[in-house]
Design an enzyme around this catalytic site. Structure first.
Site, PDB file in Angstrom:
ATOM      1  N   CYS A   2      34.247  12.119  23.851  1.00 20.64           N
ATOM      2  CA  CYS A   2      33.510  10.835  23.026  1.00 20.64           C
ATOM      3  C   CYS A   2      34.421   9.707  23.348  1.00 20.64           C
ATOM      4  O   CYS A   2      35.609   9.784  23.877  1.00 20.64           O
ATOM      5  CB  CYS A   2      33.737  11.046  21.531  1.00 20.64           C
ATOM      6  N   ARG A  27      32.891   9.156  30.663  1.00 23.14           N
ATOM      7  CA  ARG A  27      33.363  10.286  29.842  1.00 23.14           C
ATOM      8  C   ARG A  27      32.215  11.133  29.553  1.00 23.14           C
ATOM      9  O   ARG A  27      32.587  12.424  29.166  1.00 23.14           O
ATOM     10  CB  ARG A  27      34.006   9.791  28.684  1.00 23.14           C
ATOM     11  N   TRP A  74      29.836  12.956  22.397  1.00 28.75           N
ATOM     12  CA  TRP A  74      29.497  14.306  23.264  1.00 28.75           C
ATOM     13  C   TRP A  74      29.527  15.297  22.278  1.00 28.75           C
ATOM     14  O   TRP A  74      30.739  15.601  21.646  1.00 28.75           O
ATOM     15  CB  TRP A  74      30.604  14.195  24.090  1.00 28.75           C
ATOM     16  N   ASN A  98      36.945  10.906  17.693  1.00 33.09           N
ATOM     17  CA  ASN A  98      36.873  11.938  19.171  1.00 33.09           C
ATOM     18  C   ASN A  98      37.948  13.083  18.827  1.00 33.09           C
ATOM     19  O   ASN A  98      39.023  12.878  18.240  1.00 33.09           O
ATOM     20  CB  ASN A  98      37.485  10.849  20.291  1.00 33.09           C
ATOM     21  N   GLY A  99      37.346  14.145  19.269  1.00 28.09           N
ATOM     22  CA  GLY A  99      38.082  15.323  18.930  1.00 28.09           C
ATOM     23  C   GLY A  99      37.415  16.383  17.829  1.00 28.09           C
ATOM     24  O   GLY A  99      36.072  16.440  18.061  1.00 28.09           O
ATOM     25  N   GLU A 480      35.340  25.257  45.445  1.00 29.36           N
ATOM     26  CA  GLU A 480      35.159  23.671  45.064  1.00 29.36           C
ATOM     27  C   GLU A 480      33.565  23.259  45.510  1.00 29.36           C
ATOM     28  O   GLU A 480      33.080  22.562  44.781  1.00 29.36           O
ATOM     29  CB  GLU A 480      36.010  22.750  45.728  1.00 29.36           C
ATOM     30  N   LYS A 484      31.223  21.778  42.854  1.00 34.51           N
ATOM     31  CA  LYS A 484      30.438  20.507  42.919  1.00 34.51           C
ATOM     32  C   LYS A 484      28.839  20.638  42.869  1.00 34.51           C
ATOM     33  O   LYS A 484      28.225  19.704  42.103  1.00 34.51           O
ATOM     34  CB  LYS A 484      30.723  19.820  44.151  1.00 34.51           C
ATOM     35  N   GLU A 487      27.827  21.820  39.296  1.00 38.44           N
ATOM     36  CA  GLU A 487      27.813  20.585  38.069  1.00 38.44           C
ATOM     37  C   GLU A 487      27.031  19.353  38.250  1.00 38.44           C
ATOM     38  O   GLU A 487      26.810  18.774  37.087  1.00 38.44           O
ATOM     39  CB  GLU A 487      29.467  20.320  37.621  1.00 38.44           C
ATOM     40  N   HIS A 503      32.477  43.805  49.047  1.00 37.81           N
ATOM     41  CA  HIS A 503      32.667  44.281  47.854  1.00 37.81           C
ATOM     42  C   HIS A 503      31.883  43.732  46.777  1.00 37.81           C
ATOM     43  O   HIS A 503      32.124  44.018  45.819  1.00 37.81           O
ATOM     44  CB  HIS A 503      34.087  44.063  47.460  1.00 37.81           C
ATOM     45  N   LYS A 603      34.041  13.570  31.295  1.00 35.93           N
ATOM     46  CA  LYS A 603      35.046  13.521  32.491  1.00 35.93           C
ATOM     47  C   LYS A 603      36.504  13.933  32.023  1.00 35.93           C
ATOM     48  O   LYS A 603      37.079  14.539  32.991  1.00 35.93           O
ATOM     49  CB  LYS A 603      35.311  12.032  32.607  1.00 35.93           C
TER      50      LYS A 603
END
Ligand code: AGP
Length: 608
Positions: A2, A27, A74, A98-99, A480, A484, A487, A503, A603
């Site tokens: 948030c 964010r 968020w 926020n939290g 990575e 990318k 996401e 395997h 973010k």
């Protein structure tokens, strides 16, 4: 996570609050709202979805008032609906948060038992009701604020307005950051300096446990022991201009193309290329004395750490253990004071990474951090800070921060090798020269491969599963690249060690599965070619990312071959990172996803 803003101004604040919230969009959020206090009345507008929806509401029904708070939410507790959007009200009190309030349900039950009527599914509403009940029982707003902070448990950044306090905003911080901005005759509150950059760059950061009363003329801070304290007032490194897209379509595109420049800035901070020597490695991180290094980070920063591990062990013969930060402290690994810890974080606020830092601190380790936000919590709690000079990274998908983290790791590996006497002078000079070429080569590669990556993205966009393969540092790039792609385009992707193919993952291979193989002509090349044979033999559709000599040595059929320059193995990750970033970006653009603020993502993950 948030975003919080607050203003005590000399003009109508509602549009300014929305402007500040726009700078916190990076964010990630799913609803937003603002509240103002005017003529003794609190009023608010809230909207689901993007800030444009909130702006429309304010156009239709403006808010008066020169004091206000705002929030981008968020969702953690309760769906992302207008009703759950902040600010939350109760009896003349407005709260943004926020939290996570961990004990919200027990407090809510207690308040309900006393007749409180809750209207949302959020943990935050409990704070508004708790404050209201304490004021109703005769406490002043400051007393109610202090009592509430003693009752709630969890991570929070709060901004609160009381109808009875027309010239004061109350705020508190325990975990997620909170900045107070100093104006002339006006004051600001924000989750970070970027939110306040249009109004001021004079910033005071609250510390964990602090709460403050903000007025037109300044702020009064009380710490967790109830003592009045002063906190440093500093000039924020972030400027208004640095958080615009320029002529790019997305922040992510801008940040991909900024890499040559910011890699150069970061390398130059640690390497005097004219003298070919390392600099700015504070004595606090004594690579000669420490026996081993612990690295902890999350997501893309973790991948930077994996490559850093390779370099520390290869060039400095320094043993390194690395964990994702969410696992690190629960492993209960034996730690000794002969070790040091190095945490990596773009935001410097990631909860699990911060918790790993504190775990190592509690065990007596020297703490280093590689961060992109110098005034962040992780930076402030580190013994030694190694800044990346990437500039603000706004796109949720981390790009330039990663390449700058690699630049720092490269310089530190050389510094450690020198301190431990494991690298001959001529070898060190070769590495430094290779690094000096990285920014130029990166710029050339970005321009050369762009059309090919756009074309390839159309092919990838047709699929729902993609497999990335690599060995050594290219295994890390495979992971990575997969991160990318998934996401920002929401296509499922996995990065795997090429040697692991037989395997299990080879069962996935058929003519429908694109397999992206990252393989310069390095020490692993021959073995990776064998893996490519295995893929080709099963009809797999190979996208081959290699260098000129690798392309010349490979006669296998591929869907596409992306040819990069032959480069020294130390800078190969900085260069082979670029096609996987561009591929993810263009695939997401083609698919029409929200590239800079992908769904469900934030973010900076400031909660565990
Ligand atoms: C990377 O693209 C993601 N956005 C995410 O994995 C990120 O790297 C991770 O959350 C760590 O963030 P930090 O670097 O700010 O600690």
């Amino acid at each position: 996570m948030c975003g919080i803003v607050g203003m005590i101004g000399t003009q109508p604040v509602a549009p300014l609050l929305v402007d500040a919230l726009k700078r916190l969009e990076y964010r990630g959020y799913d609803s937003a709202g603002v509240a103002t206090l005017s003529n003794g009345q609190l009023d608010r507008r809230r909207a689901e979805g993007k800030l444009a929806n909130l702006e429309n509401q304010l156009l239709l029904s403006p808010l008066e008032g020169e004091i206000g708070i705002g929030h981008t939410r968020w969702a953690t507790h309760g769906a992302p609906t207008q009703n759950n959007a902040h600010p939350h009200f109760c009896d003349g009190i407005a709260v943004v948060h926020n939290g996570i309030i961990e004990n919200f349900s027990e407090i809510r039950d207690q308040l309900k038992a006393r007749g409180a009527d809750f209207s949302t599914e959020t943990d935050t509403e409990v704070v508004a009701h708790l404050l209201a009940s304490l004021v109703k029982n005769g406490m002043t707003p400051p007393e109610a604020m202090r009592a509430t902070l003693n009752l709630i448990r969890g991570a929070y950044a709060l901004a609160v307005m009381f109808r009875s306090e027309p010239d004061r905003i109350f705020c508190a911080r325990n975990g997620p950051p909170l900045a107070v901005g100093h104006g002339s005759g006006e004051m600001f509150v924000g989750s970070d300096a970027i939110a306040l950059s249009p109004f001021t760059d004079e910033i005071t950061y609250l510390e964990d446990g602090d709460w403050a009363v903000v007025t037109h003329d300044g702020l009064e801070i009380t710490n967790s022991e109830g003592a009045a304290v002063e906190r440093p007032r500093s000039r924020a490194a972030t400027t208004h201009a640095q958080v615009d897209k320029g002529n790019h379509k997305h922040f992510m595109e801008k940040e991909i193309y900024e890499q040559p420049e910011v890699i150069s800035h970061t390398l130059a901070h640690y390497i005097d290329f004219s003298a070919a020597t390392i600099r700015n490695v504070p004595a606090g991180m004594d690579f000669e004395r420490i026996h081993s290094l612990k690295i902890a980070a999350c997501g893309t920063a973790y991948f930077a750490g994996m490559i850093g591990k390779t370099w520390f062990e290869r060039y400095a013969r320094l043993p390194v253990e690395i964990d994702v930060a969410s696992e690190f402290r629960y492993r209960e690994m034996p730690l000794s004071e002969n070790e040091a810890a190095l945490v990596v974080s773009q935001s410097g606020e990631t909860a699990d990474t911060l918790a790993s830092l504190r775990y190592c601190h509690d065990h007596g380790l020297k703490i280093g951090s590689i961060v992109n936000v110098r005034e962040s919590t992780i930076a402030r709690e580190s013994d030694v800070v190694f800044p990346t000079l990437a500039g603000p990274e706004i796109g949720v998908a981390s790009t330039k921060a990663l390449s700058c983290q690699l630049a720092v790791f490269a310089a530190l590996a050389i510094a450690a090798a020198r301190a431990r006497g494991t690298l001959a002078t001529d070898e060190e000079q070769i590495l430094i020269r290779a690094l000096s070429e990285a920014p130029r080569i990166a710029g050339e590669v970005l321009n050369e491969i762009e059309p090919q990556m756009v074309e390839l993205s159309r092919e990838i966009a047709r699929h729902t599963h993609v497999l990335y393969l690599g060995r050594g540092t290219n295994f890390t790039l495979a992971m990575e690249g997969a991160l990318k792609l998934k996401e920002i385009s929401y296509i499922h992707a996995e990065g795997y060690a090429a040697g692991e193919l037989k395997h299990g993952p080879i069962a996935l291979i058929d003519e429908h599965m694109p397999v992206i193989v990252i393989a310069p002509n390095d020490r692993y090349f021959e073995k990776t070619m064998s893996n490519m044979q295995e893929v080709a033999a099963r009809g797999g559709r190979i996208i081959f990312i290699t260098d000129r000599s690798g392309a010349a040595a490979c006669d296998l059929p591929t869907l596409q071959t992306i040819i990069l320059p032959d480069v020294h193995e130390m800078i190969a990750p900085l260069i082979f990172l670029l096609p996987v970033q561009l591929l993810a970006y263009h695939t997401a653009v083609f698919m029409g996803t929200d590239v800079d603020q992908p769904r469900n993502l934030a973010k900076s993950v400031t909660v565990e």
